[in-house]
Design a protein around this motif. Structure first.
Motif, mmCIF file in Angstrom:
data_model
loop_
_atom_site.group_PDB
_atom_site.id
_atom_site.type_symbol
_atom_site.label_atom_id
_atom_site.label_comp_id
_atom_site.label_asym_id
_atom_site.label_seq_id
_atom_site.Cartn_x
_atom_site.Cartn_y
_atom_site.Cartn_z
ATOM 1 N N ILE A 93 0.830 -1.209 0.000
ATOM 2 C CA ILE A 93 0.000 0.000 0.000
ATOM 3 C C ILE A 93 0.863 1.257 0.000
ATOM 4 O O ILE A 93 1.842 1.359 0.754
ATOM 5 C CB ILE A 93 -0.926 -0.001 1.220
ATOM 6 N N PHE A 94 0.500 2.212 -0.859
ATOM 7 C CA PHE A 94 1.206 3.495 -0.928
ATOM 8 C C PHE A 94 0.206 4.599 -1.248
ATOM 9 O O PHE A 94 -0.857 4.351 -1.829
ATOM 10 C CB PHE A 94 2.319 3.453 -1.987
ATOM 11 N N PRO A 95 0.505 5.843 -0.878
ATOM 12 C CA PRO A 95 -0.411 6.949 -1.164
ATOM 13 C C PRO A 95 -0.231 7.461 -2.592
ATOM 14 O O PRO A 95 0.872 7.419 -3.136
ATOM 15 C CB PRO A 95 -0.002 8.014 -0.141
ATOM 16 N N ASP A 96 -1.325 7.924 -3.182
ATOM 17 C CA ASP A 96 -1.243 8.629 -4.462
ATOM 18 C C ASP A 96 -1.962 9.969 -4.287
ATOM 19 O O ASP A 96 -2.467 10.261 -3.198
ATOM 20 C CB ASP A 96 -1.809 7.779 -5.601
ATOM 21 N N PRO A 97 -2.015 10.819 -5.325
ATOM 22 C CA PRO A 97 -2.605 12.148 -5.138
ATOM 23 C C PRO A 97 -4.069 12.150 -4.704
ATOM 24 O O PRO A 97 -4.548 13.159 -4.167
ATOM 25 C CB PRO A 97 -2.436 12.791 -6.527
ATOM 26 N N ILE A 98 -4.815 11.047 -4.942
ATOM 27 C CA ILE A 98 -6.240 11.070 -4.606
ATOM 28 C C ILE A 98 -6.656 9.911 -3.691
ATOM 29 O O ILE A 98 -7.844 9.682 -3.478
ATOM 30 C CB ILE A 98 -7.116 11.050 -5.880
ATOM 31 N N GLY A 99 -5.680 9.181 -3.139
ATOM 32 C CA GLY A 99 -6.065 8.083 -2.274
ATOM 33 C C GLY A 99 -4.916 7.155 -1.947
ATOM 34 O O GLY A 99 -3.800 7.604 -1.669
ATOM 35 N N ARG A 100 -5.168 5.836 -2.016
ATOM 36 C CA ARG A 100 -4.169 4.824 -1.711
ATOM 37 C C ARG A 100 -4.270 3.702 -2.748
ATOM 38 O O ARG A 100 -5.342 3.468 -3.310
ATOM 39 C CB ARG A 100 -4.378 4.247 -0.305
ATOM 40 N N ASP A 101 -3.164 3.014 -2.970
ATOM 41 C CA ASP A 101 -3.097 1.968 -3.989
ATOM 42 C C ASP A 101 -2.247 0.804 -3.505
ATOM 43 O O ASP A 101 -1.432 0.938 -2.598
ATOM 44 C CB ASP A 101 -2.454 2.499 -5.277
ATOM 45 N N ALA A 102 -2.427 -0.332 -4.182
ATOM 46 C CA ALA A 102 -1.552 -1.491 -4.021
ATOM 47 C C ALA A 102 -1.674 -2.321 -5.296
ATOM 48 O O ALA A 102 -2.655 -2.195 -6.036
ATOM 49 C CB ALA A 102 -1.935 -2.316 -2.796
ATOM 50 N N VAL A 103 -0.694 -3.158 -5.551
ATOM 51 C CA VAL A 103 -0.749 -4.065 -6.699
ATOM 52 C C VAL A 103 -0.626 -5.493 -6.180
ATOM 53 O O VAL A 103 0.278 -5.802 -5.398
ATOM 54 C CB VAL A 103 0.372 -3.783 -7.722
ATOM 55 N N VAL A 104 -1.555 -6.342 -6.613
ATOM 56 C CA VAL A 104 -1.531 -7.750 -6.201
ATOM 57 C C VAL A 104 -1.363 -8.630 -7.435
ATOM 58 O O VAL A 104 -1.680 -8.225 -8.553
ATOM 59 C CB VAL A 104 -2.813 -8.143 -5.435
ATOM 60 N N GLN A 105 -0.851 -9.831 -7.192
ATOM 61 C CA GLN A 105 -0.682 -10.797 -8.277
ATOM 62 C C GLN A 105 -1.391 -12.094 -7.910
ATOM 63 O O GLN A 105 -1.126 -12.693 -6.877
ATOM 64 C CB GLN A 105 0.790 -11.085 -8.533
ATOM 65 N N TRP A 106 -2.310 -12.511 -8.781
ATOM 66 C CA TRP A 106 -3.069 -13.738 -8.572
ATOM 67 C C TRP A 106 -2.309 -14.939 -9.125
ATOM 68 O O TRP A 106 -1.415 -14.777 -9.969
ATOM 69 C CB TRP A 106 -4.436 -13.619 -9.264
#
Length: 298
Positions: A135-148
């Motif tokens: 999880i990391f912040p971006d200009p309008i919220g928070r994000d993460a990248v997952v791999q299935w």
């Protein structure tokens, strides 16, 4: 000591109850998705061709673009143009990086809006996904990248200000190519996370759908709060452009849409064909974005 008969009865009872227990555990988890109109296809275009792509895509499907801004959307330093293309058939997050793209960005096919980022990441992990960008912040919220399982990367979003988008006229499909070795694991994992359902499972789907009309392959269709998904389990012997199209867009009329696409600078890579009660084609937009276009067969 219990008898062998009693042990057998106990084992059979446990096995019979296992699916119910799994369903109960799944139902106890919160629904973290918001809706298909909030989920985007991630499109990375050379910064010099961003405007041409946006014009072509909107000219083909209709809709509007948000104002283009230059921002950092990764946890490490970078710079990209960013805008949202909102059409009746699906939404695109469009990026034109001015700097080298930090790894592993560019490999995530979609962004899914969730109601709680911490819970979503925990739920994805529990379902069997690996968190490849925490999880990391971006200009309008928070994000993460997952791999299935199967190597399928997706981004999860949470917005500080709750968005309010109109429902789509048709819901696009996320087109996921995986090995048959990973298909069951991918489907099980994604269903556990999304609370979705399998709407069709065809182990002898017509090979024309992957450019091999003499063969068959395994196709699974899924629906969930995140929209539609088609899982294509193949041996990897795919002629171009199959496997490059990450999203399929449903339109009222394929032929009419292709006329618009060509008039707006797109190239038809696969002419219309019919299969599984639909007509489909594949196009390439300026900048190299490849998309499938389909309509219900008339």
């Amino acid at each position: 000591m219990p008898s062998r008969h009693a042990c057998t009865i106990g084992l059979l009872t446990a096995l019979a109850l296992a699916p119910a227990a799994t369903a109960l555990a799944r139902a106890s988890q919160p629904q973290l998705g918001v809706g298909a109109q909030y989920d985007t296809s991630h499109v990375y275009i050379d910064v010099g061709k961003v405007d041409a792509f946006a014009s072509s895509f909107l000219g083909t499907f209709g809709g509007t673009s948000t104002k283009q801004v230059v921002v950092t959307v990764t946890p490490t330093p970078s710079s990209t143009t960013s805008q949202l293309l909102q059409t009746p058939v699906g939404t695109v997050s469009l990026f034109g990086f001015k700097t080298p793209i930090p790894y592993p960005f560019g490999a995530e096919r979609t962004g899914y809006l969730v109601t709680d980022m911490d819970q979503a990441v925990a739920s994805a992990r529990t379902a069997g996904a690996a968190v490849v960008v925490d999880i990391f912040p971006d200009p309008i919220g928070r994000d993460a990248v997952v791999q299935w399982p199967g190597g399928v990367n997706m981004q999860l979003y949470w917005h500080t200000a709750k968005p309010n988008y109109a429902a789509l006229e048709t819901v696009p499909e996320n087109r996921v190519y995986v090995s048959p070795d990973a298909a069951d694991k991918f489907v099980k994992s994604f269903l556990a996370f999304s609370k979705g359902k399998v709407v069709s499972d065809d182990k002898k789907a017509p090979g024309i759908e992957i450019g091999r009309p003499k063969d068959t392959f395994w196709r699974i269709r899924i629906e969930s709060v995140y929209g539609k998904m088609t899982v294509l389990a193949t041996d990897g012997h795919l002629p171009f452009p199959y496997g490059h199209e990450t999203t399929g867009y449903e339109v009222p009329d394929v032929a009419a849409t292709l006329v618009k696409a060509k008039a707006n600078g797109a190239t038809v890579l696969v002419d219309p064909y019919s299969s599984d009660k639909r007509q489909a084609a594949i196009v390439e937009f300026p900048g190299g974005y490849v998309a499938e276009i389909h309509a219900a067969a008339k």
